[in-house]
Motif scaffolding. Structure first.
Motif, PDB file in Angstrom:
ATOM      1  N   ARG A 100       0.593  -1.467  -0.066  1.00 22.89           N
ATOM      2  CA  ARG A 100      -0.195  -0.128  -0.284  1.00 22.89           C
ATOM      3  C   ARG A 100       0.277   1.408   0.093  1.00 22.89           C
ATOM      4  O   ARG A 100       0.821   1.840  -0.935  1.00 22.89           O
ATOM      5  CB  ARG A 100      -0.790   0.172   1.309  1.00 22.89           C
ATOM      6  CG  ARG A 100      -1.786   0.973   0.908  1.00 22.89           C
ATOM      7  CD  ARG A 100      -3.327   0.942   2.593  1.00 22.89           C
ATOM      8  NE  ARG A 100      -2.641   1.073   3.097  1.00 22.89           N
ATOM      9  CZ  ARG A 100      -2.535   0.357   4.263  1.00 22.89           C
ATOM     10  NH1 ARG A 100      -3.472  -0.943   3.946  1.00 22.89           N
ATOM     11  NH2 ARG A 100      -2.211   0.078   5.532  1.00 22.89           N
ATOM     12  N   MET A 113       1.388   4.115  -2.742  1.00 26.48           N
ATOM     13  CA  MET A 113       0.716   5.496  -2.611  1.00 26.48           C
ATOM     14  C   MET A 113       2.039   6.481  -2.446  1.00 26.48           C
ATOM     15  O   MET A 113       1.789   7.958  -1.875  1.00 26.48           O
ATOM     16  CB  MET A 113      -0.175   5.670  -0.850  1.00 26.48           C
ATOM     17  CG  MET A 113      -1.192   4.621  -1.208  1.00 26.48           C
ATOM     18  SD  MET A 113      -1.900   4.494   0.728  1.00 26.48           S
ATOM     19  CE  MET A 113      -2.276   6.258   0.605  1.00 26.48           C
ATOM     20  N   SER A 114       3.101   6.050  -2.615  1.00 22.99           N
ATOM     21  CA  SER A 114       4.135   7.255  -2.536  1.00 22.99           C
ATOM     22  C   SER A 114       5.120   7.203  -4.545  1.00 22.99           C
ATOM     23  O   SER A 114       5.441   6.089  -4.856  1.00 22.99           O
ATOM     24  CB  SER A 114       5.381   6.651  -1.393  1.00 22.99           C
ATOM     25  OG  SER A 114       6.357   7.453  -1.768  1.00 22.99           O
TER      26      SER A 114
END
Length: 375
Positions: free
Chosen positions: A304, A308-309
């Motif tokens: 995750r 998201m980065s």
């Protein structure tokens, strides 16, 4: 993104592993390779489609089109080659441990500072999923005040060469500098130092052993004169402590995973055997006067975060981080500082074992000598 052009020195087992990793990193290009074994370096260059081949690393360093030099040599060769590369105006990526002694490692760090170039040391465990998640928990204050940690590394019978793999160079002080502590312990001790925030070392107590039997012929050929088991206890400024158990070979079925303990919680990292995790990562705390033992889904949580980065790929591996740092996408982790402190602990264990008493960090630094082999 800037293409990072690399010259690699040493095309043995580790060098080939580095080349395989670079092949999977966008923006990394190995331009030249060097090894004193001319036949082997030519074969490797052909396999990896590398145009420029050298047998003298000094000639490779004369190139003005290289951003970074990757040093994949035995421990006691690290300092001379790394310092020469830094002085030639190149960033350096060096295999672990940083060198064969604290003295030589400090010389490398000083050379990097003087040259204004980055020195990055290969510490694979810093990029393990569980390390990144543990660092998040610690930085979020979920463990409270950190006061003790444990560094464990286990092999049942996994001594280089004498147990069937690797070369005798790993088992001789003359080339390797040390045994289990330098080969494996560097990963686990460095991982814990990173999680603790690289605390200053006060004192070290330790003992080393080589007691288990081995094939007599391989013992003679190898010149085996390093430890197969290293034990240590470290006290840091501020009161925190660390205990260490690192085994190339031991009559046990396994060790528990390394851990970090704080006033508000504790983390147990996975225990590894044959390179594979044998136990889960766990977090331990007290909530509403209830003691909780939580299992962390390492893979899902890490995946995750990657999604998201934008720069999470910069922490997938030591080499991914190297390329991203040279591209100025992320700041370089202090791997040279961590590696130097790890060397201080390892050398302190050797010194304590020899003297039969606790030693101070200042004693170890004062007594450390160069083990470097010039090429």
């Amino acid at each position: 993104m800037k293409t990072v052009r690399i010259g690699l020195i040493g095309v043995g087992l580790i060098g080939k592993m580095h080349l395989d990793e670079y092949a999977n990193i966008p923006g990394a290009e190995v331009v030249a390779v060097c090894d004193i074994n001319e036949a082997e370096v030519k074969l490797v260059a052909a396999k990896y489609n590398i145009s420029h081949v050298y047998t003298d690393f000094r000639q490779l360093l004369e190139r003005d089109d290289l951003d970074c030099i990757d040093v994949c040599l035995h421990n006691n060769f690290h300092a001379p080659v790394t310092i020469a590369a830094l002085e030639a105006g190149k960033h350096v990526y060096c295999e672990k441990p940083i060198a064969g002694s604290y003295y030589d490692g400090k010389a490398m760090v000083d050379a990097a500072i003087q040259s204004g170039k980055m020195l990055h040391v290969q510490i694979a465990t810093l990029y393990h999923k569980e390390t990144k998640l543990a660092k998040e928990l610690i930085e979020a204050g979920k463990l409270g005040k950190l006061y003790h940690a444990r560094s464990n590394g286990f092999r049942r019978r996994g001594r280089p060469y004498v147990d069937g793999y690797g070369t005798p160079s790993f088992t001789r002080k003359e080339t390797a500098g040390g045994g289990a502590l330098f080969d494996m312990g560097v990963y686990h001790i460095s991982q814990i130092l990173y999680l603790l925030g690289i605390p200053s070392i006060r004192t070290i107590t330790g003992q080393t052993y080589q007691e288990m039997g081995m094939d007599p012929e391989r013992r003679e050929i190898s010149g085996f004169n390093v430890e197969e088991l290293g034990l240590g206890f470290v006290k840091f400024d501020g009161g925190a402590s660390l205990d260490i158990m690192e085994a190339w070979s031991v009559h046990l079925g396994g060790f528990e995973g390394s851990c970090v303990i704080g006033s508000e919680g504790g983390i147990r990292l996975p225990a590894y055997k044959s390179g594979q995790p044998q136990t889960p990562m766990t977090f331990h705390s007290t909530v509403s006067d209830m003691d909780l033992d939580s299992t962390i889904d390492v893979h899902s949580n890490n995946n995750r975060r990657e999604l998201m980065s934008a720069d999470y790929d910069a922490y997938r591996s030591s080499q991914h981080h190297l390329i991203a740092a040279i591209q100025e996408r992320v700041p370089m982790l202090p791997t040279a500082e961590i590696s130097l402190q790890t060397m201080l602990i390892s050398e302190g264990i050797y010194m304590s074992s020899q003297l039969g008493r606790e030693v101070t960090a200042e004693e170890v630094i004062a007594e450390s000598k160069s083990t470097a082999i010039k090429l």
